[in-house]
Each structure stands twice: as structure tokens, then as C-alpha cells.
Design a protein around this motif. Structure first.
Motif, mmCIF file in Angstrom:
data_model
loop_
_atom_site.group_PDB
_atom_site.id
_atom_site.type_symbol
_atom_site.label_atom_id
_atom_site.label_comp_id
_atom_site.label_asym_id
_atom_site.label_seq_id
_atom_site.Cartn_x
_atom_site.Cartn_y
_atom_site.Cartn_z
ATOM 1 N N ILE A 26 1.076 -1.393 -18.155
ATOM 2 C CA ILE A 26 1.535 -1.779 -16.188
ATOM 3 C C ILE A 26 0.459 -1.077 -15.577
ATOM 4 O O ILE A 26 -0.285 -0.237 -15.485
ATOM 5 N N PHE A 27 0.417 -2.722 -14.662
ATOM 6 C CA PHE A 27 -1.324 -2.362 -14.059
ATOM 7 C C PHE A 27 -0.910 -2.197 -12.288
ATOM 8 O O PHE A 27 -0.404 -1.795 -11.720
ATOM 9 N N LYS A 28 -0.669 -3.506 -11.978
ATOM 10 C CA LYS A 28 -0.593 -4.007 -11.272
ATOM 11 C C LYS A 28 0.987 -4.243 -10.410
ATOM 12 O O LYS A 28 0.867 -5.156 -9.485
ATOM 13 N N GLU A 29 1.977 -5.137 -11.527
ATOM 14 C CA GLU A 29 2.834 -5.854 -12.059
ATOM 15 C C GLU A 29 4.319 -4.881 -10.977
ATOM 16 O O GLU A 29 4.588 -5.934 -10.933
ATOM 17 N N ILE A 30 3.775 -3.666 -10.448
ATOM 18 C CA ILE A 30 5.190 -2.920 -9.451
ATOM 19 C C ILE A 30 4.548 -2.317 -8.572
ATOM 20 O O ILE A 30 2.515 -2.134 -8.041
ATOM 21 N N ASN A 31 4.554 -2.141 -7.946
ATOM 22 C CA ASN A 31 5.071 -1.519 -6.054
ATOM 23 C C ASN A 31 4.900 -0.160 -7.121
ATOM 24 O O ASN A 31 6.222 0.124 -6.313
ATOM 25 N N TRP A 32 3.658 0.583 -5.956
ATOM 26 C CA TRP A 32 3.976 1.985 -6.940
ATOM 27 C C TRP A 32 4.304 2.621 -5.835
ATOM 28 O O TRP A 32 4.777 3.814 -6.028
ATOM 29 N N ALA A 33 4.258 2.567 -5.178
ATOM 30 C CA ALA A 33 4.625 3.060 -3.663
ATOM 31 C C ALA A 33 6.155 2.633 -3.601
ATOM 32 O O ALA A 33 7.030 3.826 -2.627
ATOM 33 N N ASP A 34 6.334 2.050 -4.008
ATOM 34 C CA ASP A 34 8.312 1.299 -3.420
ATOM 35 C C ASP A 34 9.087 1.745 -4.930
ATOM 36 O O ASP A 34 8.909 0.679 -5.876
ATOM 37 N N HIS A 35 10.044 2.821 -4.874
ATOM 38 C CA HIS A 35 10.543 2.529 -6.412
ATOM 39 C C HIS A 35 11.632 2.132 -6.106
ATOM 40 O O HIS A 35 11.336 1.631 -7.586
ATOM 41 N N SER A 36 12.053 1.614 -4.850
ATOM 42 C CA SER A 36 13.575 0.757 -5.335
ATOM 43 C C SER A 36 12.498 -0.542 -5.750
ATOM 44 O O SER A 36 14.038 -1.306 -6.420
#
Length: 310
Positions: A26-36
Motif C-alpha cells: 500500500i502507498f497512497k491508496e488509502i487515507n492513512w489519517a482516516d482509519h474508518s
């Protein structure tokens, strides 16, 4: 209940016995600050979200954004190099002497190359050491496609893959071009596409730590074989190291030839030798494998997608 393992040094292992561990790239495919907002399959395997010790898998998560691992990137750091290969090699380098029994290496969006990769891995037979969990078959992809090095007229992808195989102790030239009667530019590769696979620790340890370390260290160099294949991490463009690795995992961990025969029902290539038929996501039986068929290398390179029922 899954009991702890003992690692190769005789100390208690980080992992539970026979528990599947998933390693996503995983790189930027998720919002690391928004776990939900993280996908359910990811949250399901992390202690931060799921304290159930009987869950079917654990996840080991790397981030590739902050070497200091400061919030929200407070997860183990991996250099952002070579697409998924950089993460896969980092995990093997970190845990070679303390590997989980079973591992699944996948992309950040695993469903892009397989409808149910995490379901599929639950269907793998107990005696299988390695298999792809994707449902796309590359048929006779030519090594002669792509940019060439003018010094020897070989493609950059071919040269990088050949070097990587050499680091594992192979004769890279013979492995990729076993028919010496034809030019390497007319050699082909056939295998399941796209570097998402299940593997057991014994198969990874088919190679020594020194061999894996040499490959991992090569991944941290600015280029694979020549400055012409220099990559810009995180930027658009062909990734020669990662792309080359994507085409040879079946050789390294599957111990298969470069140009594998395609899967066919009721032959020894039948995927039912690898997957149980009666569970969701199985690639056995009535599953559909999409064949990405390439033209013969002597012609203009062209691809088309055909769907074949196995």
C-alpha cells in the motif's frame, strides 16, 4: 486455538502457528489519517480494529511515506521502490528467520486482478507451497516488447529479469530463453498475471538469506542493470525492476518454467490441483480464467483479452 511458533533461532515467533499473514503493498491508496475509510479486509486483519484472536488472518502493514513513522504513518517503514516488489522483498528480508507458516502477498487494491483473492486463499489445498490467487493468464508475452538497450539490443525488462534470476542462483539466460535456436527477443513468458500470490515459508527458504538479501539490496540501487532503466519512485512510468519481478515470481517461488503451459481441466495444469472446488473464490471447477493472449513475437506486439471457461 493457534499457538505461537518457534522461529529458526529457537526463540518464540512473532506469528501464530498456521495463521495466514497477509502482506499488502500500500502507498497512497488509502487515507492513512482516516482509519474508518480503510477497506474492511484491511481492518479485519489488524489488531487496531479487530481483537478477535480467532480471525482467519493477520495483516502486516508497511507504509512507504515517512521514514520516521510519525502519525498518521506510524507503521513500519518500507522504501517506496519497485511497486509491490519493494514491499514483498522488505518483508522477506525482515522476517526470513521468523516467517509465518503461510503468507499472502497482495496489492493495495487486490480485487483489480482477482475477484476474491482473500477468499481464494482460504480454498488452497494444504499441500500447496505456492500459487497465484489471480484469475488472469498471460499467454506468450514476448520479452522482446518494450524499450531496448542500444548496446546489446535487449529489452530493459528482459535484462533486469535475467539479472534478478542470476542473484537467486539461476542461469538467467537459459531460464528465460531455453531455446537457443531463437533470439532472446523472440522468447516468451506464460503465467498467471500480476504478482498476487500465496506461499509457504518452506518455499521462501528454498533460497538462502544471502540470496534474498542480495536481491533486496539490489532493489535499493538506483537502477537494475543500466542507467537507462533508472526509475522515479512514486512517479508515472515503467518500473523495470518491479515489472521484471512481476513476470518471474512463478519461476522463483513456483519453480516453474518461464513459458508455462496454460491451465486446462483434467490435466496436471488443472487449478483444481491447487484449489478446493467447494468454497467461495476458488479458482477450481467453474471459475473463469481470463486469457490475455499476445501475438507472436515476430509480429507487431498486440494484446487481446479472451475469456475461457475451465
Amino acid at each position: 486455538m493457534n499457538s505461537p511458533l518457534v522461529n529458526s533461532g529457537g526463540k518464540p515467533s512473532k506469528w501464530k502457528k498456521n495463521k495466514l499473514v497477509i502482506i499488502p503493498a500500500i502507498f497512497k491508496e488509502i487515507n492513512w489519517a482516516d482509519h474508518s475509510s480503510w477497506p474492511l479486509w484491511l481492518r479485519k486483519g489488524l489488531d487496531l480494529f479487530n481483537k478477535n484472536n480467532s480471525r482467519s488472518y493477520d495483516i502486516h502493514l508497511y507504509q512507504r511515506l515517512d521514514p520516521d513513522s510519525k502519525p498518521p504513518y506510524n507503521w513500519p517503514y518500507c522504501h517506496n521502490v519497485h511497486e509491490e516488489a519493494g514491499v514483498y522483498l522488505k518483508f522477506i528480508s525482515d522476517y526470513y528467520y521468523d516467517l509465518p507458516d503461510k503468507m499472502l502477498f497482495i496489492h493495495a487494491r487486490p480485487e483489480h486482478h482477482s475477484l476474491y483473492p482473500i477468499d481464494a486463499v482460504q480454498c488452497i489445498r494444504d499441500d500447496v507451497a505456492y500459487t497465484s490467487v489471480n484469475d488472469i493468464w498471460l499467454q506468450e508475452r514476448p520479452w522482446g516488447a518494450g524499450l531496448r538497450d542500444p548496446t546489446d539490443n535487449l529489452t530493459l525488462m528482459y535484462k533486469c529479469a535475467r539479472r534478478l534470476l542470476t542473484l537467486f542462483g539461476f542461469n538467467g539466460e537459459a531460464q528465460l530463453s531455453p531455446d537457443y535456436s531463437i533470439s532472446t527477443n523472440y522468447s516468451v513468458i506464460s503465467a498467471m498475471c500480476c504478482a498476487q500470490f500465496y506461499v509457504r515459508k518452506e518455499r521462501i527458504r528454498h533460497y538462502t538469506y544471502a540470496q534474498w538479501s542480495s536481491v533486496y539490496n539490489a532493489s535499493l540501487q538506483p537502477y537494475c542493470t543500466t542507467s537507462r532503466d533508472r526509475e522515479l519512485p512514486g512517479r508515472p512510468g515503467i518500473k523495470w525492476f518491479g515489472g521484471g519481478f512481476e513476470l518471474i515470481w512463478h519461476i522463483i517461488l513456483g519453480l516453474e518454467p518461464a513459458n508455462m503451459p496454460p491451465p486446462r481441466a483434467k490435466t496436471n495444469t488443472d487449478l483444481c490441483h491447487l484449489f478446493r472446488p467447494s468454497c467461495k473464490g476458488s479458482l477450481c471447477g467453474n471459475g473463469i480464467i481470463k486469457f490475455l493472449t499476445h501475438s507472436k513475437p515476430s509480429k507487431t506486439n498486440h494484446t487481446s483479452v479472451n475469456t475461457t471457461l475451465l
